[in-house]
Write an enzyme that holds these catalytic residues in place. Structure first.
Site, PDB file in Angstrom:
ATOM      1  CB  CYS A   1      -0.636  -0.418   1.139  1.00 38.54           C
ATOM      2  SG  CYS A   1      -2.400   1.077   1.184  1.00 38.54           S
TER       3      CYS A   1
ATOM      4  CG  HIS B   1      -2.979  -3.480   3.872  1.00 36.02           C
ATOM      5  ND1 HIS B   1      -1.337  -3.650   3.833  1.00 36.02           N
ATOM      6  CD2 HIS B   1      -3.919  -2.783   3.017  1.00 36.02           C
ATOM      7  CE1 HIS B   1      -1.945  -1.912   3.989  1.00 36.02           C
ATOM      8  NE2 HIS B   1      -3.208  -1.547   2.838  1.00 36.02           N
TER       9      HIS B   1
ATOM     10  CD  GLU C   1      -0.517  -6.757   4.781  1.00 34.99           C
ATOM     11  OE1 GLU C   1      -0.097  -7.078   3.657  1.00 34.99           O
ATOM     12  OE2 GLU C   1      -0.913  -5.390   4.719  1.00 34.99           O
TER      13      GLU C   1
HETATM   14  N1  GLN Z   1      -2.075   6.382   3.218  1.00 29.88           N
HETATM   15  C1  GLN Z   1      -1.873   5.606   1.803  1.00 29.88           C
HETATM   16  C2  GLN Z   1      -3.766   6.302   1.193  1.00 29.88           C
HETATM   17  O1  GLN Z   1      -4.656   6.511   1.897  1.00 29.88           O
HETATM   18  C3  GLN Z   1      -1.820   4.452   2.354  1.00 29.88           C
HETATM   19  C4  GLN Z   1      -2.156   3.595   2.834  1.00 29.88           C
HETATM   20  C5  GLN Z   1      -2.592   2.153   3.339  1.00 29.88           C
HETATM   21  O2  GLN Z   1      -1.346   1.975   3.567  1.00 29.88           O
HETATM   22  N2  GLN Z   1      -3.207   1.563   3.755  1.00 29.88           N
HETATM   23  O3  GLN Z   1      -3.888   5.241   0.061  1.00 29.88           O
END
Ligand code: GLN
Length: 537
Positions: free
Chosen positions: A383, A508, A510
Site C-alpha cells: 500500500c 494488503h 498480509e
Molecule cells: N495513506 C495511503 C492511502 O491512503 C496508504 C494507505 C495504506 O498504506 N493503507 O492511500
C-alpha cells in the site's frame, strides 16, 4: 449437524493475556475434530468499528473481505482458522447502540422505555444466534473483549448469562486468568479466586479455567484453583510462554483440552487431524536456515501496529523451512540519506515497507526503496510502500524530480500518487476508504504473476490514494512494470522493477495470509531473500 453450542471466553485480572490467541486455538482444535466453529468478538467501545483508531493506541486495524475495519483479533482468528470472516462477527458497542437507537426512532419499541435488559441484551443474543445460523456453525466461539469487571463489557456478559439460561447445556464459559509468582517462585492463586468470585457474582460459572503464567502450573496451584473456583482439576489448563503462538493448540491438546471441552458440551468428534498444523509449527520452531527481513515503519515501537505483516512473514518462513528474523527499522532514522540506510540495512536480506498514513517518515521510506533498487535488495511494498516505490522511481528514474503523493505534498508539480476519484468528495472519516477485497488482473511474465501463479487474484484494501493515471505512461516508458490492475484496467494495483525483485501492491496481502495458506508475495520475497543470502550479496 449436532445441536449448536456456544463457548464464551472471558478474561480476568488484566488485559494482554492473549485471549484472542486462546480463542483462536480453541477454534483450531475444534476444526481438527471435524467441527465448524465461527468466532464472534464483543468489543464494548462506542466506536462503530476500528477504522478511526490510531495504531499507537489500539494496534493494527484489520480489514475483512467485506471491508469491515475491525480489531486485530480478527486477524488471529483468520490466521488460525483459515476461514474468511465477515463484519457480522464483530459486535461493538457502537454498532449495538446505533442499531437500538435507530430501531427506537423507527418506533420499534413504541410505548416502552428502552432498557439494557431486556432490549440491549436481546439484541446481542439475536445477533449471536443469527451468526451461528448464517454460518451453519457447530460452535459459536465468543471472545468477550476487555476484562471481567469493566463497565464496557458488562451488558455482553449479562446477555451470555441469559443465553446460558435459555439454552441449558449449550453454553460453556471459559475463564482466562494469570498467576503471578513472588520472588520465591510460589504461584499465587488469590487474584484468580477473587476474579472467579466476581464472575460468579454475575451469574456465570466458568467450567474451564486457562492459566497464563511464567513457569508451569504447579500441582498446589491447580488444587487451590480447583477448590476455590469450583472446577475439576482436569478442567484447568496451562498456557505457558511459547516459542510461537501457533504452538498453543498443540500444547492445549497435550493436556487433553478437546476431550474436556467436548465432554462438557456433549460434542462428538468426526475427524482427527492436526498433522499439517503440527508440521508447520515444527518448521517455525526448528527451521533449516534463516534470513533477515527489515520492516521499515513508523509505529515500530508498537509492534502490534504491523502484526499481520509480521505473521505473514512467519507463515511464509514456515512453508520455506526458513526462520525470518524481523529487524524493525524506524523510517525517520533513514532520512539522513544513503549512509543511514546502508548502516540500517547491513546484513539485511529483504526489506518490507508496509502501509501507513501521514507524512512523518515517508522520505526515509523513499530512501529505503532507492537503496533497495540500486543495490538489488529484495523489496516488498504494501500500500503506502507501493506508493512510495512509485514516487522514488518517478523522482530518480522517470526524471520527475519533485514527484510526490498529494497526501504529503498537495502542491507537488508531479503528483504521481493522488486521491482515488471517488475519494475526492468524501468528507466523513468512518469506513470511507477503498476498503475490502477487490479483484486484480495480473500481467503474464511479471514477478507478481509468477508469485501468485494465476491471472486473477483478490486481495484486501484500505486506502484513499492511487497511482495517478496521468503519470502511468511516463512511469511505464521509464521502465516501471505495471504488473497488476483492477479488472477494468483503471487502477494500478501492482508495480515492480525490471532488474531486481521490487514488487509492490496497493493491497494488503498480509491480511489474507494464514499459517496454512501463506501470502504468495511474502513467500516470493523470502525466496529472494534466501537466494541473496546464499550468494553472499
Ligand atoms: N495513506 C495511503 C492511502 O491512503 C496508504 C494507505 C495504506 O498504506 N493503507 O492511500
Amino acid at each position: 449437524m449436532q445441536a449448536r453450542k456456544y463457548i464464551v471466553v472471558v478474561g480476568s485480572l488484566m488485559s494482554g493475556l492473549g485471549k484472542g490467541i486462546i480463542t483462536s486455538s480453541i477454534g483450531r482444535i475444534l476444526q481438527s475434530k471435524g467441527l465448524s466453529p465461527i468466532p464472534i468478538k464483543f468489543d464494548g467501545y462506542l466506536n462503530v468499528d476500528c477504522g478511526t483508531m490510531n495504531p499507537f493506541r489500539h494496534g493494527e486495524v484489520f480489514v475483512l473481505d467485506d471491508g469491515t475495519e475491525c480489531d486485530m483479533d480478527f486477524g488471529t482468528y483468520e490466521r488460525f482458522l483459515n476461514i474468511d470472516l465477515n463484519g457480522k462477527c464483530s459486535i461493538t458497542g457502537g454498532k449495538l447502540f446505533s442499531r437500538l437507537i435507530e430501531k427506537e426512532r423507527r418506533g420499534g419499541f413504541l410505548g416502552r422505555d428502552v432498557q439494557f435488559v431486556p432490549h440491549l441484551t436481546d439484541e446481542i443474543k439475536t445477533w449471536v444466534r443469527a451468526v451461528g445460523e448464517e454460518n451453519k456453525a457447530d460452535v459459536v466461539l465468543i471472545e468477550v473483549g476487555g476484562t471481567v469487571g469493566d463497565l464496557e463489557n458488562g451488558y455482553f456478559i449479562e446477555a451470555m448469562r441469559q443465553l446460558a439460561n435459555e439454552e441449558p447445556g449449550s453454553v460453556i464459559f471459559i475463564q482466562l486468568t494469570y498467576l503471578p509468582a513472588l520472588s520465591a517462585g510460589e504461584q499465587k492463586t488469590k487474584p484468580t479466586q477473587h476474579a472467579n468470585r466476581l464472575i460468579q457474582s454475575m451469574g456465570i460459572f466458568p467450567r474451564i479455567i486457562i492459566v497464563r503464567e511464567g513457569s508451569p502450573l504447579t500441582s498446589e496451584a491447580r488444587e487451590k484453583i480447583s477448590l476455590y473456583c469450583s472446577v475439576p482439576k482436569g478442567n484447568i489448563f496451562d498456557d505457558p510462554d511459547l516459542d510461537t503462538i501457533y504452538q498453543l493448540p498443540i500444547i492445549l491438546e497435550k493436556q487433553k483440552f478437546s476431550e474436556v471441552l467436548m465432554g462438557e458440551l456433549g460434542l462428538k468428534a468426526s475427524n482427527e487431524d492436526m498433522k499439517k498444523w503440527s508440521s508447520l509449527v515444527q518448521k517455525i520452531i526448528d527451521p533449516k536456515d534463516e534470513v533477515n527481513v527489515a520492516i521499515v515503519g513508523k509505529y515500530t515501537a508498537v509492534k502490534d501496529a504491523y502484526v499481520s505483516v509480521k505473521e505473514a512473514i512467519v507463515h511464509a518462513g514456515a512453508h520455506l523451512n526458513l526462520k525470518p528474523n524481523v529487524i524493525w527499522v524506524e523510517s525517520t532514522d533513514l532520512e539522513g540519506g544513503e549512509g543511514a540506510v546502508k548502516k540500517a540495512f547491513t546484513n539485511i536480506d529483504a526489506v518490507i515497507v508496509p502501509g501507513g498514513f501521514g507524512t512523518r517518515g515517508t522520505e526515509g521510506k523513499i530512501n529505503a526503496a532507492k537503496y533497495c533498487r540500486e543495490n538489488k535488495v529484495p523489496y516488498l511494498g504494501l500500500c503506502l510502500g507501493c506508493q512510495l516505490q512509485v514516487v522514488e522511481f518517478a523522482r530518480n528514474i522517470a526524471g520527475l524530480k519533485d514527484a510526490n503523493s498529494t497526501e504529503f505534498d498537495e502542491k507537488s508539480p508531479a503528483p504521481v500518487i493522488d486521491f482515488l476519484p471517488e475519494q475526492k468528495k468524501i468528507k466523513e472519516k468512518g469506513a470511507t476508504m477503498r476498503l475490502g477485497a477487490y479483484d486484480c488482473i495480473l500481467k503474464k511474465g511479471t514477478r507478481a504473476h509468477e508469485a501468485y501463479g494465476t491471472d486473477k487474484i483478490s486481495e484486501r484494501h484500505r486506502h484513499r490514494y492511487e497511482v495517478n493515471p496521468d503519470y502511468r505512461k511516463a512511469l511505464e516508458d521509464a521502465g516501471l512494470v505495471i504488473s497488476g490492475t483492477s479488472p477494468d484496467g483503471s487502477i494500478v494495483e501492482m508495480v515492480e522493477w525490471k532488474d531486481s525483485f521490487g514488487v509492490s501492491t496497493q493491497a494488503h496481502p498480509e491480511l489474507k495470509s494464514r499459517l496454512e495458506r501463506p501470502a504468495p508475495l511474502f513467500v516470493a520475497l523470502l525466496k529472494e531473500a534466501a537466494k541473496r543470502k546464499k550468494k553472499g550479496a
